[in-house]
Design an enzyme around this catalytic site. Sequence first.
Site, PDB file in Angstrom:
ATOM      1  N   ILE A 171     -11.935  -4.988  20.215  1.00  0.00           N
ATOM      2  CA  ILE A 171     -12.430  -6.083  19.367  1.00  0.00           C
ATOM      3  C   ILE A 171     -11.671  -6.237  18.057  1.00  0.00           C
ATOM      4  O   ILE A 171     -11.865  -7.231  17.355  1.00  0.00           O
ATOM      5  CB  ILE A 171     -13.930  -5.920  19.051  1.00  0.00           C
ATOM      6  N   TYR A 172     -10.800  -5.296  17.698  1.00  0.00           N
ATOM      7  CA  TYR A 172     -10.158  -5.360  16.384  1.00  0.00           C
ATOM      8  C   TYR A 172      -9.251  -6.580  16.271  1.00  0.00           C
ATOM      9  O   TYR A 172      -8.357  -6.782  17.096  1.00  0.00           O
ATOM     10  CB  TYR A 172      -9.344  -4.098  16.110  1.00  0.00           C
ATOM     11  N   CYS A 173      -9.482  -7.331  15.215  1.00  0.00           N
ATOM     12  CA  CYS A 173      -8.620  -8.475  14.888  1.00  0.00           C
ATOM     13  C   CYS A 173      -8.508  -9.450  16.060  1.00  0.00           C
ATOM     14  O   CYS A 173      -7.450 -10.063  16.274  1.00  0.00           O
ATOM     15  CB  CYS A 173      -7.225  -8.007  14.468  1.00  0.00           C
TER      16      CYS A 173
END
Length: 312
Positions: free
Chosen positions: A51-53
Amino acid sequence: MEYIHIQGSPKPVSRLMKGSDYFFHHSYDKAAANLDAFLAIGGNSIDTAHIYCGGQSEEVIGRYMQERGNREQIVILTKGAHHDQNGPRVNKEAIRADLSASLERLQTDYVDLYALHRDDPSVPAGEVIEILNEHVKSGAVRAIGVSNWTWQRIQEANEYAEANGLVGFTFSSPNLSLAKANEPFWSGCVSADAETCAWHEERQFPLLSWSSQARGFFTGRFSPEIRDNADLVRVFYSDDNWERFERAKQLAAKKNVSAIQIALAYVLNQPFPTCALIGAQTAEELQSCDAGSLIQLTKEELEWLDLATQKV
């Protein structure tokens, strides 16, 4: 740089783990320079997540490894099965989809350390172990672990794995810091309390701490009167934590270091294997973390910092 061993991964894991939740395509050069500097001090482990960035973190890391040709030098920790707007996603299809997307973004055919980003206590721990073992068997994952699970759920999962001849969890990634959280920073997050740390010590079970420096609480930029960071106020502002900060400053003065370096050393001097996820984005911050990682603290100093004793 010091390293730990995590069962399932043949590579040593640097005790400083490079955070990547600011890796975007538009700032690729900054991310690449940060990673070059991190590797130059002996770091080799990078923390990321599906889910990061919006996926860009993994894509930037994948591009970096392709351009540098250094995939085998790097230990990747990535995470999947984070909940979405509909609720928990700890299930076979979500894990498969997230892992497949992560591998594609990272431009690799395996992940060194794969963790479930959140828990869903309604799913039997043994069922989760069965699902993840399929990916271990396929070679897509080397070591499996969890982020933000309680020690009780980890123990339940590993007892199932042992009873059924399967691979169990070999690391956990909760928050652990000198400043104790008043409440979860994000929904579903877990911070390591005294009981959790005792469990890790008894089993010598590796802990990879996120927000290891309490999101800058010990930098000196904050005080009880400065309340412009609502999340920091909500999670870390307390009388006990301000006393921990005062003690960190006192010990730092004796050792000729900074309070935030003492806070990092607190995490890395626990009586069980630990790594600290760091958010260093400048050469100065990275140098501070590197020096802080080498500070030795005694059991008495750890207890004093944590308010367990009045004298050190």
